[in-house]
Design an enzyme around this catalytic site. Sequence first.
Site, PDB file in Angstrom:
ATOM      1  N   ARG A 125     -15.137  20.916 -18.901  1.00 37.35           N
ATOM      2  CA  ARG A 125     -14.114  21.410 -17.977  1.00 37.35           C
ATOM      3  C   ARG A 125     -14.613  20.967 -16.837  1.00 37.35           C
ATOM      4  O   ARG A 125     -13.935  21.606 -15.523  1.00 37.35           O
ATOM      5  CB  ARG A 125     -13.900  22.933 -18.164  1.00 37.35           C
ATOM      6  CG  ARG A 125     -13.579  23.566 -19.525  1.00 37.35           C
ATOM      7  CD  ARG A 125     -13.166  25.083 -19.089  1.00 37.35           C
ATOM      8  NE  ARG A 125     -12.527  25.511 -20.533  1.00 37.35           N
ATOM      9  CZ  ARG A 125     -13.170  26.040 -21.317  1.00 37.35           C
ATOM     10  NH1 ARG A 125     -14.388  26.317 -21.252  1.00 37.35           N
ATOM     11  NH2 ARG A 125     -12.546  26.594 -22.478  1.00 37.35           N
ATOM     12  N   LYS A 147      -6.948  10.000  -9.038  1.00 37.77           N
ATOM     13  CA  LYS A 147      -6.077   9.992 -10.268  1.00 37.77           C
ATOM     14  C   LYS A 147      -6.886   9.457 -11.556  1.00 37.77           C
ATOM     15  O   LYS A 147      -7.373   8.170 -11.407  1.00 37.77           O
ATOM     16  CB  LYS A 147      -4.780   8.845  -9.926  1.00 37.77           C
ATOM     17  CG  LYS A 147      -3.586   9.544  -9.198  1.00 37.77           C
ATOM     18  CD  LYS A 147      -2.576   8.419  -9.180  1.00 37.77           C
ATOM     19  CE  LYS A 147      -1.292   8.930  -8.607  1.00 37.77           C
ATOM     20  NZ  LYS A 147      -0.298   8.093  -8.555  1.00 37.77           N
ATOM     21  N   GLU A 189      -2.382  -4.906  -5.099  1.00 42.87           N
ATOM     22  CA  GLU A 189      -2.266  -3.620  -4.543  1.00 42.87           C
ATOM     23  C   GLU A 189      -2.840  -3.524  -3.119  1.00 42.87           C
ATOM     24  O   GLU A 189      -2.278  -2.704  -2.159  1.00 42.87           O
ATOM     25  CB  GLU A 189      -3.573  -2.829  -5.366  1.00 42.87           C
ATOM     26  CG  GLU A 189      -3.162  -2.662  -7.094  1.00 42.87           C
ATOM     27  CD  GLU A 189      -2.017  -1.653  -7.049  1.00 42.87           C
ATOM     28  OE1 GLU A 189      -1.541  -0.899  -5.891  1.00 42.87           O
ATOM     29  OE2 GLU A 189      -1.938  -0.984  -7.912  1.00 42.87           O
ATOM     30  N   LYS A 231      -4.990   4.425   2.064  1.00 40.05           N
ATOM     31  CA  LYS A 231      -5.000   5.457   1.065  1.00 40.05           C
ATOM     32  C   LYS A 231      -5.447   6.692   1.229  1.00 40.05           C
ATOM     33  O   LYS A 231      -4.952   8.021   0.848  1.00 40.05           O
ATOM     34  CB  LYS A 231      -5.545   4.981  -0.255  1.00 40.05           C
ATOM     35  CG  LYS A 231      -5.300   5.699  -1.427  1.00 40.05           C
ATOM     36  CD  LYS A 231      -5.421   4.818  -2.801  1.00 40.05           C
ATOM     37  CE  LYS A 231      -5.007   5.878  -4.050  1.00 40.05           C
ATOM     38  NZ  LYS A 231      -5.094   5.194  -5.316  1.00 40.05           N
ATOM     39  N   GLU A 241       0.415  14.355  -5.223  1.00 37.65           N
ATOM     40  CA  GLU A 241       1.668  13.585  -5.327  1.00 37.65           C
ATOM     41  C   GLU A 241       2.604  14.428  -5.556  1.00 37.65           C
ATOM     42  O   GLU A 241       3.729  14.208  -6.279  1.00 37.65           O
ATOM     43  CB  GLU A 241       1.458  12.503  -6.539  1.00 37.65           C
ATOM     44  CG  GLU A 241       2.304  11.543  -6.404  1.00 37.65           C
ATOM     45  CD  GLU A 241       2.229  10.408  -7.637  1.00 37.65           C
ATOM     46  OE1 GLU A 241       1.212   9.487  -7.238  1.00 37.65           O
ATOM     47  OE2 GLU A 241       3.145  10.480  -8.491  1.00 37.65           O
ATOM     48  N   ARG A 245       2.552  10.948  -1.464  1.00 38.18           N
ATOM     49  CA  ARG A 245       1.602  10.085  -2.026  1.00 38.18           C
ATOM     50  C   ARG A 245       2.528   9.057  -2.985  1.00 38.18           C
ATOM     51  O   ARG A 245       2.041   8.222  -3.392  1.00 38.18           O
ATOM     52  CB  ARG A 245       0.567  10.806  -2.971  1.00 38.18           C
ATOM     53  CG  ARG A 245      -0.572  10.033  -3.669  1.00 38.18           C
ATOM     54  CD  ARG A 245      -1.416  10.790  -4.137  1.00 38.18           C
ATOM     55  NE  ARG A 245      -2.449   9.768  -4.824  1.00 38.18           N
ATOM     56  CZ  ARG A 245      -3.549  10.272  -5.351  1.00 38.18           C
ATOM     57  NH1 ARG A 245      -4.095  11.494  -5.347  1.00 38.18           N
ATOM     58  NH2 ARG A 245      -4.449   9.355  -6.099  1.00 38.18           N
ATOM     59  N   ASN A 249       3.153   4.144  -5.108  1.00 32.79           N
ATOM     60  CA  ASN A 249       3.740   3.426  -6.407  1.00 32.79           C
ATOM     61  C   ASN A 249       4.664   2.308  -6.221  1.00 32.79           C
ATOM     62  O   ASN A 249       5.493   2.073  -6.991  1.00 32.79           O
ATOM     63  CB  ASN A 249       4.123   4.613  -7.359  1.00 32.79           C
ATOM     64  CG  ASN A 249       3.069   5.383  -7.657  1.00 32.79           C
ATOM     65  OD1 ASN A 249       2.177   5.089  -8.177  1.00 32.79           O
ATOM     66  ND2 ASN A 249       3.318   6.709  -7.801  1.00 32.79           N
ATOM     67  N   HIS A 252       5.447  -0.160  -8.980  1.00 32.03           N
ATOM     68  CA  HIS A 252       4.912   0.487  -9.988  1.00 32.03           C
ATOM     69  C   HIS A 252       5.855   0.697 -11.236  1.00 32.03           C
ATOM     70  O   HIS A 252       5.459   0.856 -12.475  1.00 32.03           O
ATOM     71  CB  HIS A 252       3.913   1.306  -9.741  1.00 32.03           C
ATOM     72  CG  HIS A 252       2.472   0.933  -9.128  1.00 32.03           C
ATOM     73  ND1 HIS A 252       2.693   0.175  -7.832  1.00 32.03           N
ATOM     74  CD2 HIS A 252       1.201   1.207  -9.400  1.00 32.03           C
ATOM     75  CE1 HIS A 252       1.224  -0.065  -7.515  1.00 32.03           C
ATOM     76  NE2 HIS A 252       0.462   0.488  -8.386  1.00 32.03           N
ATOM     77  N   HIS A 256       4.769  -0.853 -14.409  1.00 31.33           N
ATOM     78  CA  HIS A 256       4.494  -0.193 -15.697  1.00 31.33           C
ATOM     79  C   HIS A 256       5.301  -0.255 -16.822  1.00 31.33           C
ATOM     80  O   HIS A 256       4.639  -0.490 -17.863  1.00 31.33           O
ATOM     81  CB  HIS A 256       4.217   1.174 -15.481  1.00 31.33           C
ATOM     82  CG  HIS A 256       3.505   1.802 -14.404  1.00 31.33           C
ATOM     83  ND1 HIS A 256       3.252   3.056 -13.918  1.00 31.33           N
ATOM     84  CD2 HIS A 256       2.240   1.373 -13.875  1.00 31.33           C
ATOM     85  CE1 HIS A 256       2.055   3.098 -13.132  1.00 31.33           C
ATOM     86  NE2 HIS A 256       1.549   2.182 -13.223  1.00 31.33           N
ATOM     87  N   HIS A 269      -2.381  -5.357 -14.529  1.00 36.06           N
ATOM     88  CA  HIS A 269      -1.643  -4.297 -14.055  1.00 36.06           C
ATOM     89  C   HIS A 269      -1.178  -4.839 -12.543  1.00 36.06           C
ATOM     90  O   HIS A 269      -0.065  -4.817 -12.224  1.00 36.06           O
ATOM     91  CB  HIS A 269      -2.606  -2.961 -13.607  1.00 36.06           C
ATOM     92  CG  HIS A 269      -2.220  -2.071 -12.633  1.00 36.06           C
ATOM     93  ND1 HIS A 269      -0.863  -1.175 -12.970  1.00 36.06           N
ATOM     94  CD2 HIS A 269      -2.486  -1.684 -11.368  1.00 36.06           C
ATOM     95  CE1 HIS A 269      -0.684  -0.547 -11.901  1.00 36.06           C
ATOM     96  NE2 HIS A 269      -1.582  -0.745 -10.998  1.00 36.06           N
TER      97      HIS A 269
END
Length: 369
Positions: A125, A147, A189, A231, A241, A245, A249, A252, A256, A269
């Site tokens: 955990r 993330k 990026e 960032k 997010e 935030r 993306n 993206h 994606h 990517h």
Amino acid sequence: MQSIPTTFIHIDLGQRSYPIALGSGVIAMLGTSLSLPVGTAAVIVSNATVAPLYVSRLIASISATYSQIQTVVLPDGEAHKNWATLNLIFDALLRQGCDRKTVLYALGGGVIGDMTGFAAACYMRGVPFVQVPTTLLAQVDSSVGGKTAINHPLGKNMIGAFYQPQLVVCDLDTLDTLPARELAAGLAEVIKYGPIADMELFAWLEAHMDALVARERGALAHVVKRSCEIKAAVVGADEREAGLRAILNFGHTFGHAIEAGMGYGVWLHGEGVAAGMVMAAHLSQRLGLVDGSFVERLTRLIERAGLPTRGPVLDAQDNAGRYLELMRVDKKAEGGEIRFVLIDGPGKAVMRAAPDALVREVIDQCCAS
């Protein structure tokens, strides 16, 4: 090669705050000039490409801090960012009897960082971890902000957690061994930060793109630092997010879809994001948010970075339909409605939906024929 002094950028998240250390030879400073997470053991997670280059350097740097150091070497590539590979990390941790005083070190690019962070979030955990990104893409984006995720065949990064590292170590020396295609993917990026937040950076990139492609150390240091600063500000304001935030993306949603539709690893990517930014810019233009000159300016910069400006055909019969199908499996989608990060004037981003018919027109316009 120019040596860059170490600088620090602070990620302000209250009790989860941490520094980003950026400079030349920063890996060698671990355990001396940089404070490391307390623990009895360390496990370095890397891949078959990066491990032979940098594992021994990292071990030497942290060996005085931890009584035991183990290494887990995973297969390289986005195609392995899945449950099976993630379980290799858990298998090693369990076999070695690792407990909550074990610190994980993610040594590699975005795939390694995402999987190691997700493993750290899940194991017992939660155990501490450190990001040691060795690609430009990871240094300017994926290593910062917490993330963590793995891919699912139906969607990229759909299984994961928000889990912050305790330290990010951006050693610019590691970029010397980066393949040209990977360097270009990282530049995608970097470029995205201009249209969404900082047109001064965008203009700087236009003036210095040749230096970046040539790996001039000072130019690389500048873009890594500025990207991390942007960032850091966004993540500090919206860690999970909930709103702001999401602007990170940009490109993206389309990107994606390209990665999933082509098969993970066929397009990098950053390559998917590059073509996705062009599509998102055209969609912004069609919605009256930017003019054609801005779209052309962005397209030219992406092209100069050595990146694709047109998306692939994912389905010969209904290409736009396939894109839409994949984009509906996106973390920003709400109730099946696709929400895009669009440019609401240069330097400002907005999240909004768009009619499917308009999106189809953009995809038909922006994909290879």
